[in-house]
Design a protein around this motif. Structure first.
Motif, PDB file in Angstrom:
ATOM      1  N   LYS A   2      -5.949   4.744  26.874  1.00 29.13           N
ATOM      2  CA  LYS A   2      -6.241   6.662  27.373  1.00 29.13           C
ATOM      3  C   LYS A   2      -5.628   7.650  26.226  1.00 29.13           C
ATOM      4  O   LYS A   2      -4.340   6.805  25.552  1.00 29.13           O
ATOM      5  CB  LYS A   2      -6.284   7.620  28.048  1.00 29.13           C
ATOM      6  N   TYR A   3      -6.036   7.770  25.588  1.00 26.72           N
ATOM      7  CA  TYR A   3      -4.922   8.639  24.463  1.00 26.72           C
ATOM      8  C   TYR A   3      -3.436   9.517  25.763  1.00 26.72           C
ATOM      9  O   TYR A   3      -3.938   9.532  27.275  1.00 26.72           O
ATOM     10  CB  TYR A   3      -5.273  10.226  23.990  1.00 26.72           C
ATOM     11  N   SER A   4      -1.861   9.451  25.484  1.00 25.30           N
ATOM     12  CA  SER A   4      -0.801   9.639  25.821  1.00 25.30           C
ATOM     13  C   SER A   4      -0.778  11.413  25.481  1.00 25.30           C
ATOM     14  O   SER A   4      -1.897  12.206  24.119  1.00 25.30           O
ATOM     15  CB  SER A   4       0.275   9.331  24.948  1.00 25.30           C
ATOM     16  N   TYR A   5       0.045  12.087  26.297  1.00 26.52           N
ATOM     17  CA  TYR A   5      -0.053  13.627  25.806  1.00 26.52           C
ATOM     18  C   TYR A   5       1.215  14.012  27.222  1.00 26.52           C
ATOM     19  O   TYR A   5       1.733  13.108  27.357  1.00 26.52           O
ATOM     20  CB  TYR A   5      -1.533  14.632  26.595  1.00 26.52           C
ATOM     21  N   ILE A   6       2.059  15.205  26.231  1.00 27.28           N
ATOM     22  CA  ILE A   6       2.184  16.063  27.296  1.00 27.28           C
ATOM     23  C   ILE A   6       1.253  17.031  27.718  1.00 27.28           C
ATOM     24  O   ILE A   6       0.156  18.199  27.565  1.00 27.28           O
ATOM     25  CB  ILE A   6       3.676  16.419  26.422  1.00 27.28           C
ATOM     26  N   SER A   7       2.018  17.811  28.985  1.00 25.53           N
ATOM     27  CA  SER A   7       1.509  18.553  29.662  1.00 25.53           C
ATOM     28  C   SER A   7       2.672  19.361  30.644  1.00 25.53           C
ATOM     29  O   SER A   7       2.565  18.691  31.129  1.00 25.53           O
ATOM     30  CB  SER A   7      -0.021  18.360  30.202  1.00 25.53           C
ATOM     31  N   GLN A   8       1.513  20.460  30.949  1.00 24.19           N
ATOM     32  CA  GLN A   8       2.682  20.886  32.286  1.00 24.19           C
ATOM     33  C   GLN A   8       1.585  21.745  33.014  1.00 24.19           C
ATOM     34  O   GLN A   8       0.516  21.683  33.117  1.00 24.19           O
ATOM     35  CB  GLN A   8       2.676  23.263  31.927  1.00 24.19           C
ATOM     36  N   SER A   9       2.117  21.657  34.468  1.00 24.67           N
ATOM     37  CA  SER A   9       1.007  22.374  35.945  1.00 24.67           C
ATOM     38  C   SER A   9       2.047  22.825  36.672  1.00 24.67           C
ATOM     39  O   SER A   9       3.320  22.051  36.573  1.00 24.67           O
ATOM     40  CB  SER A   9       0.359  21.164  36.090  1.00 24.67           C
ATOM     41  N   ASP A  10       1.282  23.191  37.706  1.00 29.47           N
ATOM     42  CA  ASP A  10       2.438  23.393  39.093  1.00 29.47           C
ATOM     43  C   ASP A  10       1.935  22.644  39.994  1.00 29.47           C
ATOM     44  O   ASP A  10       1.957  23.262  41.514  1.00 29.47           O
ATOM     45  CB  ASP A  10       2.575  25.183  39.331  1.00 29.47           C
ATOM     46  N   VAL A  11       1.186  22.200  40.042  1.00 29.38           N
ATOM     47  CA  VAL A  11       1.024  20.574  41.119  1.00 29.38           C
ATOM     48  C   VAL A  11       0.362  19.715  40.446  1.00 29.38           C
ATOM     49  O   VAL A  11       0.242  19.581  39.067  1.00 29.38           O
ATOM     50  CB  VAL A  11      -0.704  21.685  40.968  1.00 29.38           C
ATOM     51  N   PHE A  12       1.062  18.415  40.659  1.00 24.48           N
ATOM     52  CA  PHE A  12       0.863  17.082  41.007  1.00 24.48           C
ATOM     53  C   PHE A  12      -0.559  16.347  40.247  1.00 24.48           C
ATOM     54  O   PHE A  12      -2.140  16.656  40.973  1.00 24.48           O
ATOM     55  CB  PHE A  12       1.242  16.219  41.488  1.00 24.48           C
ATOM     56  N   GLY A  48      -2.131  21.377  27.912  1.00 29.43           N
ATOM     57  CA  GLY A  48      -1.413  20.345  27.200  1.00 29.43           C
ATOM     58  C   GLY A  48      -2.290  20.078  25.904  1.00 29.43           C
ATOM     59  O   GLY A  48      -2.393  20.448  25.144  1.00 29.43           O
ATOM     60  N   ILE A  49      -0.961  19.220  25.429  1.00 28.60           N
ATOM     61  CA  ILE A  49      -1.387  18.729  23.513  1.00 28.60           C
ATOM     62  C   ILE A  49      -1.210  16.969  23.179  1.00 28.60           C
ATOM     63  O   ILE A  49      -0.024  16.561  24.186  1.00 28.60           O
ATOM     64  CB  ILE A  49      -0.246  19.371  23.111  1.00 28.60           C
ATOM     65  N   ASN A  50      -2.505  16.736  22.870  1.00 30.16           N
ATOM     66  CA  ASN A  50      -2.300  15.623  23.063  1.00 30.16           C
ATOM     67  C   ASN A  50      -2.024  14.905  22.524  1.00 30.16           C
ATOM     68  O   ASN A  50      -1.174  15.247  21.094  1.00 30.16           O
ATOM     69  CB  ASN A  50      -3.724  14.338  23.841  1.00 30.16           C
ATOM     70  N   GLU A  51      -1.363  13.337  21.360  1.00 34.27           N
ATOM     71  CA  GLU A  51      -1.283  12.387  20.444  1.00 34.27           C
ATOM     72  C   GLU A  51      -2.014  12.206  19.111  1.00 34.27           C
ATOM     73  O   GLU A  51      -1.710  12.157  18.198  1.00 34.27           O
ATOM     74  CB  GLU A  51      -1.375  10.908  20.932  1.00 34.27           C
ATOM     75  N   ASN A  52      -3.253  12.860  19.666  1.00 35.87           N
ATOM     76  CA  ASN A  52      -4.211  13.477  18.280  1.00 35.87           C
ATOM     77  C   ASN A  52      -3.930  14.910  17.171  1.00 35.87           C
ATOM     78  O   ASN A  52      -4.292  15.062  16.666  1.00 35.87           O
ATOM     79  CB  ASN A  52      -5.989  12.913  18.384  1.00 35.87           C
ATOM     80  N   GLY A  53      -3.852  15.529  18.240  1.00 38.86           N
ATOM     81  CA  GLY A  53      -2.668  16.528  17.860  1.00 38.86           C
ATOM     82  C   GLY A  53      -4.779  18.020  18.058  1.00 38.86           C
ATOM     83  O   GLY A  53      -4.466  18.984  17.941  1.00 38.86           O
ATOM     84  N   LEU A  54      -4.532  17.816  19.833  1.00 41.14           N
ATOM     85  CA  LEU A  54      -5.134  18.314  20.620  1.00 41.14           C
ATOM     86  C   LEU A  54      -4.760  18.889  21.515  1.00 41.14           C
ATOM     87  O   LEU A  54      -3.939  18.298  21.898  1.00 41.14           O
ATOM     88  CB  LEU A  54      -6.885  17.594  20.902  1.00 41.14           C
ATOM     89  N   SER A  55      -5.532  20.456  20.891  1.00 37.30           N
ATOM     90  CA  SER A  55      -4.109  21.091  22.121  1.00 37.30           C
ATOM     91  C   SER A  55      -5.239  22.147  23.304  1.00 37.30           C
ATOM     92  O   SER A  55      -6.461  22.000  22.677  1.00 37.30           O
ATOM     93  CB  SER A  55      -3.840  22.321  21.930  1.00 37.30           C
ATOM     94  N   ILE A  56      -5.606  21.952  24.233  1.00 38.62           N
ATOM     95  CA  ILE A  56      -6.304  22.219  25.063  1.00 38.62           C
ATOM     96  C   ILE A  56      -5.267  23.628  25.977  1.00 38.62           C
ATOM     97  O   ILE A  56      -4.465  22.542  26.947  1.00 38.62           O
ATOM     98  CB  ILE A  56      -7.056  21.810  25.879  1.00 38.62           C
ATOM     99  N   ALA A  57      -5.618  24.615  27.217  1.00 38.85           N
ATOM    100  CA  ALA A  57      -5.506  25.388  27.635  1.00 38.85           C
ATOM    101  C   ALA A  57      -5.974  26.640  28.645  1.00 38.85           C
ATOM    102  O   ALA A  57      -6.911  26.881  27.930  1.00 38.85           O
ATOM    103  CB  ALA A  57      -4.016  25.884  27.142  1.00 38.85           C
ATOM    104  N   MET A  58      -6.165  26.513  29.613  1.00 40.84           N
ATOM    105  CA  MET A  58      -6.854  27.401  30.743  1.00 40.84           C
ATOM    106  C   MET A  58      -6.138  28.382  30.626  1.00 40.84           C
ATOM    107  O   MET A  58      -4.848  28.884  30.842  1.00 40.84           O
ATOM    108  CB  MET A  58      -7.681  26.979  31.493  1.00 40.84           C
ATOM    109  N   SER A  59      -7.027  29.733  31.872  1.00 38.19           N
ATOM    110  CA  SER A  59      -6.402  30.697  32.339  1.00 38.19           C
ATOM    111  C   SER A  59      -8.005  31.156  32.941  1.00 38.19           C
ATOM    112  O   SER A  59      -8.470  30.582  32.683  1.00 38.19           O
ATOM    113  CB  SER A  59      -6.004  32.450  31.411  1.00 38.19           C
ATOM    114  N   PHE A  60      -7.323  31.727  33.903  1.00 40.04           N
ATOM    115  CA  PHE A  60      -8.206  32.014  35.219  1.00 40.04           C
ATOM    116  C   PHE A  60      -8.972  33.510  35.010  1.00 40.04           C
ATOM    117  O   PHE A  60      -8.612  34.239  34.743  1.00 40.04           O
ATOM    118  CB  PHE A  60      -7.386  32.836  36.239  1.00 40.04           C
ATOM    119  N   VAL A  61      -9.894  33.458  36.040  1.00 37.60           N
ATOM    120  CA  VAL A  61     -11.265  34.473  35.142  1.00 37.60           C
ATOM    121  C   VAL A  61     -12.337  35.121  36.648  1.00 37.60           C
ATOM    122  O   VAL A  61     -11.454  34.022  37.027  1.00 37.60           O
ATOM    123  CB  VAL A  61     -12.381  34.032  34.608  1.00 37.60           C
TER     124      VAL A  61
END
Length: 334
Positions: free
Chosen positions: A125-135, A141-154
């Motif tokens: 799979k693709y490797s990446y750096i990502s953050q969380s407050d749960v395991f 996160g941002i993966n090795e392809n230069g793809l970023s995704i981040a969420m917000s609650f609604v």
């Protein structure tokens, strides 16, 4: 903030981290209500269909903490569904030859002790750096392809047994190489609750998916704007009926306007300017009475895979470089 490095087979990654937490912190799963347990177990069935590989990781982690996979799955998949949850600010900015992203994660200050930034590199799979407050689950996160995704609650009007954002983000980072692939994945998922997802890739394709159990809509940059941003409400006319509101306490509109005003004033975005935007008092939350505010902040250049992170309330001067993804890619490619 914990900084685990996890790579290899899914089961082995889970077993390694679960065993570590058990041995070093005597970790045990928190008790959850019957309502959460029932919801989580139904959602766990959906996760087994949606992403069976990560279920293997849950099994490994459960063995490491000496618990049942179903208990762990129920806990993870009920998070952020019935309780007051985080309030976040995210943006992406297209320059002529680069894409810059910025993200503040706002949560109860007590959650600082649970935060982690992980290097995750599952086999094949693709490797990446990502953050969380749960395991196991991820919040951005941002993966090795230069793809970023981040969420917000609604604060949506409906929930359903389905896939929580933690696992949507994981599947995107591990399987998608560009924005359009990520959008398709999000829109095809049976989501458990309402969220915004800001997605950007190094080609300059930036978008927000406003997502709820009832439907989802793609939001692109406004005409003559080379940026996009989100806080904690739906913006499109189609999605507003599925937004319950009630997020005034977290200054969601003020943060939304703060992002817009800051981004409109920038001709060329770089990491330093991104830090300044996220540190602006109109964007960065610090609600002392509620003991709630920004507990981590990330900026990145997606073209250079240059990532910097503040592991507390952000200031333009307190970000540190994140180099583990670069380390891993060199190690893997030797």
């Amino acid at each position: 903030m914990y900084h685990p490095r996890l790579y290899g087979e899914f089961y082995d990654m889970g077993l390694k981290y679960g065993t570590l937490l058990k041995e070093k912190a005597n970790f045990v799963l928190p008790n959850i209500s019957n309502q959460k347990t029932e919801f989580g177990l139904e959602s766990y069935k959906e996760l087994q269909k949606f992403y069976p590989e990560v279920v293997e990781e849950i099994k490994g982690f459960a063995k490491g903490i000496k618990d049942k996979p179903e208990n762990l799955g129920a806990f993870l998949l009920s998070l952020g569904i019935f309780d007051t949850t985080g309030q976040c600010s995210v943006f992406a900015f297209k320059n002529k030859d680069s894409v810059i992203i910025g993200r503040n994660y706002d949560m109860l200050f007590d959650f600082k002790k649970f935060t982690e930034s992980s290097l995750i590199a599952p086999k094949e799979k693709y490797s990446y750096i990502s953050q969380s407050d749960v395991f196991i689950g991820r919040s951005d996160g941002i993966n090795e392809n230069g793809l970023s995704i981040a969420m917000s609650f609604v604060n949506g009007t409906e929930v359903q047994a389905g896939i929580g954002f933690h696992f949507i983000i994981r599947k995107v980072l591990e399987n998608c190489s560009n924005t359009e692939q990520a959008i398709e994945l999000v829109q095809e998922t049976k989501v458990a609750s309402a969220n915004n997802f800001l997605i950007a890739d190094k080609s300059g394709n930036i978008a927000v998916v406003e997502s709820a159990p009832q439907k989802s809509v793609i939001r692109r940059p406004e005409k003559n704007e080379n940026f996009i941003y989100l806080t904690n409400q739906f913006i499109t006319k189609e999605m507003k009926p599925f937004d319950r509101g009630g997020v005034e306490w977290s200054k969601s509109i003020e943060r939304h306007n703060g992002l817009k005003n800051n981004l409109k004033s920038v001709e060329n975005m770089d990491l330093q300017k991104a830090k300044e935007v996220l540190s602006d008092k109109c964007v960065c939350l610090d609600l002392k009475k509620e003991k709630f505010g920004t507990i981590w902040s990330v900026v990145a250049d997606l073209n250079e895979l240059k990532i910097e992170r503040a592991e507390t309330k952000p200031k333009p001067t307190n970000y540190k470089p994140e180099t583990r993804l670069e380390w891993w890619l060199k190690k893997r490619n030797k």
